[in-house]
Design a protein around this motif. Structure first.
Motif, PDB file in Angstrom:
ATOM      1  N   VAL A  10       2.903 -13.471   7.404  1.00 36.62           N
ATOM      2  CA  VAL A  10       1.771 -14.002   6.659  1.00 36.62           C
ATOM      3  C   VAL A  10       0.817 -14.575   7.704  1.00 36.62           C
ATOM      4  CG1 VAL A  10       1.011 -15.582   4.860  1.00 36.62           C
ATOM      5  CG2 VAL A  10       3.287 -14.532   4.708  1.00 36.62           C
ATOM      6  N   HIS A  11      -0.326 -13.902   7.862  1.00 37.32           N
ATOM      7  CA  HIS A  11      -1.277 -14.274   8.908  1.00 37.32           C
ATOM      8  C   HIS A  11      -2.058 -15.538   8.542  1.00 37.32           C
ATOM      9  CE1 HIS A  11      -0.905 -10.907  11.742  1.00 37.32           C
ATOM     10  NE2 HIS A  11      -0.365 -10.326  10.689  1.00 37.32           N
ATOM     11  N   ARG A  19      -4.717 -14.995   2.927  1.00 38.93           N
ATOM     12  CA  ARG A  19      -3.953 -14.674   4.135  1.00 38.93           C
ATOM     13  C   ARG A  19      -3.486 -13.232   4.043  1.00 38.93           C
ATOM     14  NH1 ARG A  19      -0.635 -20.099   5.516  1.00 38.93           N
ATOM     15  NH2 ARG A  19      -0.070 -18.821   7.250  1.00 38.93           N
ATOM     16  N   ARG A  20      -3.724 -12.469   5.092  1.00 36.70           N
ATOM     17  CA  ARG A  20      -3.263 -11.081   5.123  1.00 36.70           C
ATOM     18  C   ARG A  20      -1.746 -11.081   5.249  1.00 36.70           C
ATOM     19  NH1 ARG A  20      -5.286  -6.636   4.459  1.00 36.70           N
ATOM     20  NH2 ARG A  20      -7.389  -7.380   4.633  1.00 36.70           N
ATOM     21  N   VAL A  21      -1.098 -10.193   4.478  1.00 41.88           N
ATOM     22  CA  VAL A  21       0.355 -10.115   4.439  1.00 41.88           C
ATOM     23  C   VAL A  21       0.795  -8.735   4.915  1.00 41.88           C
ATOM     24  CG1 VAL A  21       2.400 -10.228   2.961  1.00 41.88           C
ATOM     25  CG2 VAL A  21       0.437 -11.722   2.486  1.00 41.88           C
ATOM     26  N   TYR A  22       1.766  -8.722   5.835  1.00 43.03           N
ATOM     27  CA  TYR A  22       2.340  -7.482   6.347  1.00 43.03           C
ATOM     28  C   TYR A  22       3.844  -7.485   6.102  1.00 43.03           C
ATOM     29  CZ  TYR A  22      -1.895  -6.327   8.952  1.00 43.03           C
ATOM     30  OH  TYR A  22      -3.175  -6.003   9.293  1.00 43.03           O
ATOM     31  N   VAL A  23       4.377  -6.344   5.748  1.00 45.24           N
ATOM     32  CA  VAL A  23       5.827  -6.142   5.729  1.00 45.24           C
ATOM     33  C   VAL A  23       6.087  -5.042   6.735  1.00 45.24           C
ATOM     34  CG1 VAL A  23       7.820  -5.387   4.412  1.00 45.24           C
ATOM     35  CG2 VAL A  23       6.174  -6.932   3.375  1.00 45.24           C
ATOM     36  N   ASP A  24       6.890  -5.360   7.733  1.00 47.46           N
ATOM     37  CA  ASP A  24       7.035  -4.544   8.926  1.00 47.46           C
ATOM     38  C   ASP A  24       5.628  -4.379   9.479  1.00 47.46           C
ATOM     39  OD1 ASP A  24       9.809  -4.525   8.843  1.00 47.46           O
ATOM     40  OD2 ASP A  24       9.849  -2.808   7.494  1.00 47.46           O
ATOM     41  N   ALA A  25       5.105  -3.212   9.682  1.00 48.99           N
ATOM     42  CA  ALA A  25       3.756  -3.083  10.239  1.00 48.99           C
ATOM     43  C   ALA A  25       2.741  -2.674   9.170  1.00 48.99           C
ATOM     44  CB  ALA A  25       3.760  -2.058  11.364  1.00 48.99           C
ATOM     45  N   GLU A  26       3.138  -2.680   7.903  1.00 49.84           N
ATOM     46  CA  GLU A  26       2.267  -2.220   6.820  1.00 49.84           C
ATOM     47  C   GLU A  26       1.554  -3.395   6.149  1.00 49.84           C
ATOM     48  OE1 GLU A  26       2.563  -0.009   2.495  1.00 49.84           O
ATOM     49  OE2 GLU A  26       4.277   0.029   3.842  1.00 49.84           O
ATOM     50  N   SER A  27       0.225  -3.311   6.091  1.00 53.11           N
ATOM     51  CA  SER A  27      -0.551  -4.335   5.414  1.00 53.11           C
ATOM     52  C   SER A  27      -0.408  -4.166   3.907  1.00 53.11           C
ATOM     53  CB  SER A  27      -2.028  -4.219   5.795  1.00 53.11           C
ATOM     54  OG  SER A  27      -2.796  -5.128   5.029  1.00 53.11           O
ATOM     55  N   LEU A  28      -0.077  -5.266   3.230  1.00 51.69           N
ATOM     56  CA  LEU A  28       0.053  -5.236   1.777  1.00 51.69           C
ATOM     57  C   LEU A  28      -1.187  -5.770   1.083  1.00 51.69           C
ATOM     58  CD1 LEU A  28       3.730  -6.447   1.327  1.00 51.69           C
ATOM     59  CD2 LEU A  28       2.857  -4.124   1.569  1.00 51.69           C
ATOM     60  N   GLY A  29      -2.053  -6.439   1.825  1.00 57.23           N
ATOM     61  CA  GLY A  29      -3.271  -6.989   1.248  1.00 57.23           C
ATOM     62  C   GLY A  29      -3.444  -8.441   1.616  1.00 57.23           C
ATOM     63  N   VAL A  30      -4.369  -9.099   0.910  1.00 61.40           N
ATOM     64  CA  VAL A  30      -4.674 -10.504   1.151  1.00 61.40           C
ATOM     65  C   VAL A  30      -4.161 -11.317  -0.029  1.00 61.40           C
ATOM     66  CG1 VAL A  30      -6.495 -12.211   1.512  1.00 61.40           C
ATOM     67  CG2 VAL A  30      -6.697  -9.939   2.531  1.00 61.40           C
ATOM     68  N   ALA A  31      -3.283 -12.264   0.263  1.00 57.71           N
ATOM     69  CA  ALA A  31      -2.749 -13.161  -0.757  1.00 57.71           C
ATOM     70  C   ALA A  31      -3.563 -14.446  -0.751  1.00 57.71           C
ATOM     71  CB  ALA A  31      -1.280 -13.464  -0.474  1.00 57.71           C
ATOM     72  N   PHE A  32      -3.880 -14.929  -1.955  1.00 58.39           N
ATOM     73  CA  PHE A  32      -4.634 -16.169  -2.077  1.00 58.39           C
ATOM     74  C   PHE A  32      -3.763 -17.329  -2.524  1.00 58.39           C
ATOM     75  CE2 PHE A  32      -7.821 -12.934  -2.009  1.00 58.39           C
ATOM     76  CZ  PHE A  32      -8.825 -13.491  -1.234  1.00 58.39           C
ATOM     77  N   VAL A  34       0.826 -18.330  -3.493  1.00 60.63           N
ATOM     78  CA  VAL A  34       2.226 -17.912  -3.465  1.00 60.63           C
ATOM     79  C   VAL A  34       2.492 -16.813  -4.492  1.00 60.63           C
ATOM     80  CG1 VAL A  34       4.584 -18.701  -3.890  1.00 60.63           C
ATOM     81  CG2 VAL A  34       3.053 -20.075  -2.503  1.00 60.63           C
ATOM     82  N   ALA A  35       1.830 -16.880  -5.648  1.00 58.73           N
ATOM     83  CA  ALA A  35       2.029 -15.849  -6.679  1.00 58.73           C
ATOM     84  C   ALA A  35       1.616 -14.476  -6.148  1.00 58.73           C
ATOM     85  CB  ALA A  35       1.261 -16.201  -7.942  1.00 58.73           C
ATOM     86  N   ASP A  36       0.489 -14.413  -5.427  1.00 58.30           N
ATOM     87  CA  ASP A  36       0.065 -13.140  -4.826  1.00 58.30           C
ATOM     88  C   ASP A  36       1.105 -12.648  -3.825  1.00 58.30           C
ATOM     89  OD1 ASP A  36      -2.336 -13.225  -6.236  1.00 58.30           O
ATOM     90  OD2 ASP A  36      -3.519 -13.908  -4.509  1.00 58.30           O
ATOM     91  N   LEU A  37       1.601 -13.554  -2.986  1.00 58.59           N
ATOM     92  CA  LEU A  37       2.605 -13.179  -1.990  1.00 58.59           C
ATOM     93  C   LEU A  37       3.840 -12.605  -2.671  1.00 58.59           C
ATOM     94  CD1 LEU A  37       3.773 -13.129   0.885  1.00 58.59           C
ATOM     95  CD2 LEU A  37       4.538 -15.479   0.489  1.00 58.59           C
ATOM     96  N   ARG A  38       4.322 -13.276  -3.706  1.00 57.83           N
ATOM     97  CA  ARG A  38       5.508 -12.782  -4.428  1.00 57.83           C
ATOM     98  C   ARG A  38       5.250 -11.407  -5.039  1.00 57.83           C
ATOM     99  NH1 ARG A  38       9.499 -16.518  -4.707  1.00 57.83           N
ATOM    100  NH2 ARG A  38       8.934 -18.707  -4.465  1.00 57.83           N
ATOM    101  N   GLU A  39       4.049 -11.183  -5.567  1.00 52.97           N
ATOM    102  CA  GLU A  39       3.725  -9.873  -6.146  1.00 52.97           C
ATOM    103  C   GLU A  39       3.709  -8.789  -5.066  1.00 52.97           C
ATOM    104  OE1 GLU A  39       2.733  -6.738  -8.667  1.00 52.97           O
ATOM    105  OE2 GLU A  39       3.758  -8.635  -9.004  1.00 52.97           O
ATOM    106  N   PHE A  40       3.134  -9.084  -3.913  1.00 50.67           N
ATOM    107  CA  PHE A  40       3.150  -8.106  -2.813  1.00 50.67           C
ATOM    108  C   PHE A  40       4.584  -7.765  -2.424  1.00 50.67           C
ATOM    109  CE2 PHE A  40      -1.203  -9.674  -1.088  1.00 50.67           C
ATOM    110  CZ  PHE A  40      -1.869  -8.852  -1.977  1.00 50.67           C
ATOM    111  N   LEU A  41       5.424  -8.786  -2.320  1.00 51.53           N
ATOM    112  CA  LEU A  41       6.813  -8.548  -1.930  1.00 51.53           C
ATOM    113  C   LEU A  41       7.564  -7.765  -3.007  1.00 51.53           C
ATOM    114  CD1 LEU A  41       7.622 -11.948  -0.233  1.00 51.53           C
ATOM    115  CD2 LEU A  41       6.933  -9.793   0.836  1.00 51.53           C
ATOM    116  N   ARG A  42       7.242  -8.010  -4.274  1.00 51.06           N
ATOM    117  CA  ARG A  42       7.849  -7.233  -5.362  1.00 51.06           C
ATOM    118  C   ARG A  42       7.487  -5.763  -5.220  1.00 51.06           C
ATOM    119  NH1 ARG A  42       6.689  -4.573  -9.568  1.00 51.06           N
ATOM    120  NH2 ARG A  42       4.474  -5.064  -9.488  1.00 51.06           N
TER     121      ARG A  42
END
Length: 73
Positions: A10-11, A19-32, A34-42
């Motif tokens: 989480v950048h 905050r831009r979120v990456y899983v491994d080297a893949e960008s999942l988007g910008v989370a605004f 914790v709910a956004d972060l959890r959705e990206f991880l889902r």
């Protein structure tokens, strides 16, 4: 042997918020939040109910899960 867990980064907050979120080297988007972060991880295959924000698999760069924007003076 179990599959290694993905590395989550989480950048730092952007000047416009989020905050831009990456899983491994893949960008999942910008989370605004914790709910956004959890959705990206889902979407990345993680169960949001199993995600602990203090999990060592999550690398928080500049601040932790309570920092989503840059404070301005």
């Amino acid at each position: 042997m179990s599959k290694p867990r993905p590395r989550i980064v989480v950048h730092p907050p952007a000047p416009t918020g989020g905050r831009r979120v990456y899983v491994d080297a893949e960008s999942l988007g910008v989370a605004f939040d914790v709910a956004d972060l959890r959705e990206f991880l889902r979407r990345a295959g993680r169960d949001p109910e199993d995600v602990r924000l203090d999990d060592p698999a999550i690398e928080w760069r500049v601040g932790g899960p309570d920092v989503w924007c840059i404070a301005t003076g």
